[in-house]
Every structure is written in C-alpha cells, then in structure tokens.
Design an enzyme around this catalytic site. Structure first.
Site, short mmCIF file in Angstrom:
data_model
loop_
_atom_site.label_atom_id
_atom_site.label_comp_id
_atom_site.label_asym_id
_atom_site.label_seq_id
_atom_site.Cartn_x
_atom_site.Cartn_y
_atom_site.Cartn_z
N CYS A 91 0.80 -1.23 0.00
CA CYS A 91 0.00 0.00 0.00
C CYS A 91 0.83 1.28 0.00
O CYS A 91 0.29 2.36 -0.23
CB CYS A 91 -0.98 0.01 1.17
SG CYS A 91 -0.63 -1.10 2.51
N HIS A 357 -8.95 3.92 -0.82
CA HIS A 357 -7.55 3.50 -0.70
C HIS A 357 -7.17 2.56 -1.85
O HIS A 357 -7.06 1.36 -1.67
CB HIS A 357 -7.38 2.80 0.66
CG HIS A 357 -6.00 2.33 0.96
ND1 HIS A 357 -4.86 2.76 0.29
CD2 HIS A 357 -5.54 1.45 1.90
CE1 HIS A 357 -3.79 2.16 0.79
NE2 HIS A 357 -4.18 1.36 1.77
N CYS A 387 0.81 3.06 6.84
CA CYS A 387 1.19 1.72 7.24
C CYS A 387 1.27 0.84 5.99
O CYS A 387 0.75 1.19 4.93
CB CYS A 387 0.22 1.14 8.25
SG CYS A 387 -1.49 1.02 7.68
#
Length: 401
Positions: A91, A357, A387
């Site tokens: 991510c 996201h 994160c």
C-alpha cells in the site's frame, strides 16, 4: 552532497468505488491518464530527457502485470526512449516511487523523473497456482484484491497471517482504541471530505477520466467513495468484521478502490532547463518495520526515524496526511506521535476512510494532497505517512517553495 529535489506538478484521477465507474478501465490505461495530463500541462518540457517513470502498484497479478509503468508511459504517448519501472511496497508503493525518484535525483544520477502509482482493485483477478506434481489436484483459487495469497507455511508458522481487518483489531486491542473513538474518527473523515468536495478543493488535483461506451463517452470527474451524509448512529449500527467483541467495521475502515496519480520531480538544473515551476522540495523519506500482526502502527517508527534524520519535531508540520487504512491504527499512530485525535492539521480534507484506498496509488495521493493543502493554506511543511501490509511504515516530508 545531496542536491535539492523539487515537485513541479502533481495530478491524480478521481478515486472510483469498487465496481464503480473506473472499474471499466484497465490499470495501465488508468495510469496513463495522469501521465498524459502532466505532459499536456508542461508543454515546455523536452520529455525525451525524462530519466525514468517510477510507478507503484501493489497487485500486478492481472492487467497491471509485466511492468505497468512501462506500459502506461507508452500509452500516455511519452517517447519510446523513456524507461519505466514498477515498484511494490504494497500500500505504500506510490509513496516509495516518489522517494525512489527523489533519491536518484538527489544523488545526481537523474535530473527529471515522474513518480506515482496506480491500482485497479475492481479488476484484480482470481488466480490459481500450478500443481506441485503432475496430475496434482486440489489447487486453490486466490482472490488477489487485497491481503495474503500463496502463503509461505513458514511465514504462517512464525508470524501468523492475520487478515488486514484483524491486524486493525489487534492495534485497537494493544493500544486501547475504543469503537466510539474509531467511529468518531471515521465521521470526521467523511465530513471533511464532503466539505472539501463541496468547496472544489479536489478539482485542483484531479484530471478527469473518459469512459468509452456504446452509447457515448462518460466523464468521471469526482471521487466516488465519500459518504458525507454518514452519521454516528449509522456507523454505530454496523457489525464488527471480526466478531461481536471487536471494533473494526466497514464504516471505520478504508475502501477498496481504483485510481492513479503522478508527480513531476526535478533537480534545480532541470527546473531551469525545462522552464518548470517548483512547488515544493522533498525533504526526505524513511521506512521502518513492525510486527506484521500490528502492521497499522508502522507509521510511528517511520515518522520518528524521519524526524530524527531531518532534526524536526512533529509540530514543525502544517499538514499531516496520514493514510486511514483503519481508524484504529490511525488513532493509535496519532496518539503515539503526540498529535490530537481531531487535529485540524491531520487529513483536513478527509482521508482514505472517506476518499478510498487504491493501494498502489494512495501514497502518491497523500503527497500531492499535502502539496495542494500547503498551497491553499500557506503552510510550509507537509508530512505524508502510511502503514504497510506485512508490518512496515513509510513517511515522506515536503516543504513548500
């Protein structure tokens, strides 16, 4: 001696809902949209001098395979002589792309680069591995949209393979983040994103995507994921994902989305040569590892490492774009870093809970949104952090010029 590195332009597509308008667009075509926009917005640049296109992408199991950065730059009309490379830090891939370009320019190996990220989670394929032996049976089909796949048994044995929502509940348990606080955090994200959309804030950073159809073209110009009419009562009614005693819900977690973003980075020499306008300088990037079961706390050591390197305190930043993978980890990180839950500096235009996201895009989106917010507010420094699955954190700092 490292050189200054400037961000000279930054754009993104709208963020599409899972199965929404952008689900009709391949990842390579989607990534080409902001790349092409950067070329059109900067006609004075000799794009044959572009040293590299760095794109982050987390999946790469489907249409984003075989180096989506190279595919996208060609589809965008950049010269064949321009190389491209795809990076994967899950991510944080888009942010890592920016940091990699920054480091290459800072050390003098490059002068001009584009960096960003892309993800089409709607189009993530199902995949099946080959059998270990001839005529093998019992092969498992894996959904590549998000989370673990083709798990190494040793990883499972040594570290566990908690799904992402479970890691968020682990953080909530370990750092004592209540359901009520998570829902309040999620509501703020939705409300701030709604206000930003209404004020036209995102129009400054979004380039529309044209969807070709049999009945004509459709222009996608706005983020599809925000739900600004959400209420605390509605959030409280949602059932926890991991059982009645847990606190993570679909309402206090980020979305599963589609999108792409890209930024132009340049040395001072390239700025002058190509007539670019520097908008911010990149100050640095830092990464850190944490236990995979609490991957959401990763921004804390990454930010602390970056602050030490830059000799700055957290209050030196006028805007903090913290990726809201989950409200639980967002709150835990803020509290560990000494930032108030409802700080106006943090995600002032909403975060991933509201906006969505798209994994490989999100890190680039955080940086460019921080840039636009600094310009709008007159702030000086911005911090973007997030994160990373399997237990990491990444942080990147910029300064408006």
């Amino acid at each position: 001696m490292s050189r200054e590195v400037f961000i000279c332009d930054a754009v993104r597509t709208p963020i599409g809902r899972f199965g929404g308008s952008l689900s009709a667009v391949r990842a390579d075509d989607l990534a080409a949209v902001p790349l092409k926009a950067l070329v059109e917005r900067n006609p004075g640049v000799d794009w044959s001098a572009l040293d590299e296109v760095f794109l982050g992408c987390a999946n790469q199991a489907g249409e984003d395979n075989r180096n989506v950065a190279r595919m996208a730059l060609l589809l965008a009309g950049l010269p064949e002589s321009v190389p491209g490379v795809t990076l994967n830090r899950l991510c944080a891939s888009g942010m890592d792309a920016i940091g990699t370009a920054f480091r290459a320019i800072a050390c003098g190996e490059m002068e001009l680069a584009i960096a960003g990220g892309v993800e089409s989670m709607s189009r993530a394929p199902y995949v099946m591995g080959k059998a270990d032996s001839a005529f093998g049976r019992g092969q498992k089909i894996e959904d590549t949209t998000i989370g673990w796949r083709f798990v190494n048994p040793l990883m499972k044995e040594q570290y566990g393979i908690d799904p992402m929502p479970q890691t968020a509940d682990n953080v909530a348990d370990d750092y004592r983040v209540s359901r009520a606080d998570q829902d309040a955090f999620a509501l703020r994200s939705q409300q701030r994103a709604g206000r930003a959309q209404e004020a036209g804030f995102f129009a400054e950073e979004i380039v529309p995507v044209t969807i070709r159809g049999r009945k004509g073209d459709t222009l996608v110009e706005h983020d599809e994921h925000p739900r600004p009419d959400t209420t605390l009562e509605a959030l409280a009614r949602l059932k926890p994902v991991n059982g009645p005693e847990k606190t993570v819900t679909a309402g206090n977690a980020s979305g599963v989305n589609d999108g792409a973003a890209a930024l132009v980075l340049a040395s001072a020499e390239a700025v002058e040569k190509h007539g670019l306008t520097p908008r911010a300088r990149v100050l640095g990037m830092a990464s850190a590892g944490v236990a995979p079961r609490i991957m959401g706390i990763g921004p804390v050591p990454a930010v602390r490492k970056l602050l030490r390197r830059l000799d700055l305190a957290i209050d030196a930043f006028d805007v903090i774009e913290l990726n809201e993978a989950f409200a639980s980890q967002g709150l835990a990180c803020l509290r560990e870093l000494g930032v108030a839950d409802d700080s106006e500096k943090v995600n002032p235009n909403g975060g991933a809970i509201a906006l969505g996201h798209p994994l490989g895009m999100s890190g680039a989106r955080l940086v460019l949104t921080a840039l636009h917010q600094l310009e709008k507010s007159g702030g000086r420094r911005g911090l973007a952090t997030m994160c990373v699955g399997v237990g990491q954190g990444l942080a990147l700092a910029i300064e408006r010029v």
